[in-house]
Enzyme design. Structure first.
Site, PDB file in Angstrom:
ATOM      1  CB  CYS A  12      -0.862   0.002   1.262  1.00 27.56           C
ATOM      2  SG  CYS A  12       0.172   0.049   2.748  1.00 27.56           S
ATOM      3  CB  CYS A  96       0.839   4.947   7.511  1.00 31.74           C
ATOM      4  SG  CYS A  96      -0.351   5.204   6.176  1.00 31.74           S
ATOM      5  CD  GLU A 126      -2.887   1.315  13.153  1.00 35.69           C
ATOM      6  OE1 GLU A 126      -2.531   0.530  12.249  1.00 35.69           O
ATOM      7  OE2 GLU A 126      -3.999   1.877  13.156  1.00 35.69           O
TER       8      GLU A 126
HETATM    9  S1  SF4 Z   1      -2.849   2.595   7.254  1.00 37.57           S
HETATM   10 FE1  SF4 Z   1      -1.210   3.116   5.858  1.00 37.57          FE
HETATM   11  S2  SF4 Z   1       0.362   1.526   6.185  1.00 37.57           S
HETATM   12 FE2  SF4 Z   1      -1.541   0.774   7.090  1.00 37.57          FE
HETATM   13  S3  SF4 Z   1      -2.481  -0.433   5.453  1.00 37.57           S
HETATM   14 FE3  SF4 Z   1      -3.328   1.642   5.286  1.00 37.57          FE
HETATM   15  S4  SF4 Z   1      -2.028   2.742   3.812  1.00 37.57           S
HETATM   16 FE4  SF4 Z   1      -0.955   0.875   4.490  1.00 37.57          FE
END
Ligand code: SF4
Length: 317
Positions: A12, A96, A126
């Protein structure tokens, strides 16, 4: 055997940015650069960056004073950033932007006098980072049962926020339970769950309709990869999470006419190729890609790593 690839799958924009930050830091400042926690949850990515000179640490005391220190895509608590500044470390933040957005939501809700309820998985970096960014009352719920067990009066002003890589369906159910439980509740739209998470989950649902078995390429500690496997299994298709082709068990695909493959947001495409190669060892394979969303999201690098505009000279410090 037909192999059908989900679209989208794999990296991503947040993961691409995080890896770019480490690579650009290595180029600009030279090795070693220090990364707190795995930059993204994928051993292959970590090993390849390690080979280029990145050093991965779990604690800031492992970083020498003044060294370049990168925070992973999952984000960090304020106390970690404070500690890094106090030690004079040179910080590059690979959090992110979508995780940072959740941090911002949490802070705003606390400023409004609300108790923040984070929907997420205990122990995930996270979640630790997000809870550690909110200077006020914040609670974690993982299930609808946790919502029932919250020891808060029903009229308490609350707000919910969500981990970015949850199952959209599970999260919707937990948010509904929160709305039943509390009369004064606000929170972002469910569509605020990260675009990449939603797109990969929708794609695996489509893939499940056409596949006899699903292989999810990703790390065991990758939250979004685990959710993809669960969604495949919930659709009634035997689904397996594998790091690479070396973990493929021939018995899983024996007799399967269509093998569906997807990859978590932190899994590089070369690992998907590696799994296809492992399948080819078992017999002829025809590969096709399921039509799906083409993602065009890109996140900017931190200012310290952007090329200096032409004509702007470096300042002597
Ligand atoms: S929050 Fe950011 S790092 Fe996590 S999956 Fe979504 S785009 Fe990817």
């Amino acid at each position: 055997m037909r192999v059908m690839l989900a679209q989208p799958r794999g990296f991503c924009a947040g993961v691409i940015r995080a890896i770019d930050i480490v690579e650009q830091a290595l180029t600009k400042f030279g090795p070693p650069v220090y990364v707190r926690h795995e930059i993204v949850h994928n051993r292959h990515v970590v090993e390849s960056l390690r080979a280029k000179g990145a050093r991965f640490v779990e604690h800031l005391w492992e970083v020498p004073a003044g060294a370049i220190t990168i925070f992973s895509a999952h984000g960090v608590a304020c106390r970690v950033e404070d500690e890094a500044r106090a030690r004079g470390l040179r910080i590059l933040d690979a959090t992110c932007p979508l995780v940072a957005k959740v941090h911002g939501q949490g802070k705003r809700y606390v400023a409004q006098g609300r108790v923040v309820i984070l929907v997420g998985h205990a122990g995930h970096p996270e979640v630790e980072g997000t809870l550690g960014r909110i200077a006020g009352p914040a609670l974690l719920v993982q299930t609808e049962g946790d919502v029932d067990a919250l020891e808060l009066p029903a009229a308490t002003p609350v707000a919910y926020i969500t981990q970015t890589t949850l199952s959209v369906d599970d999260t919707r159910a937990i948010i509904s339970a929160l709305k039943r439980r509390f009369s004064d509740i606000v929170g972002p739209d469910i569509n605020d769950i990260c675009y990449a998470t939603q797109n990969r989950q929708s794609a695996v649902r489509k893939l499940a309709k056409l596949s006899d078995v699903i292989l999810v390429v990703g790390a065991k500690n990758s939250s979004n990869s685990n959710r993809l496997r669960e969604i495949g299994a919930e659709a009634g298709v035997p689904s397996y999470l594998i790091a690479d082709g070396g973990e493929l068990d021939a018995a899983w695909v024996r007799g399967a006419a269509v093998v569906g493959i997807t990859a978590g947001a932190s899994a590089p495409e070369e690992l998907v190729d590696n799994v296809i190669s492992a399948l080819r060892q078992l017999g002829p394979v025809e590969v096709s890609v399921l039509p799906g969303i083409e993602e065009k999201v890109e996140f900017k690098l931190p200012a310290e790593l952007l090329p200096r505009p032409r004509g702007v000279r470096a300042r002597a410090i």
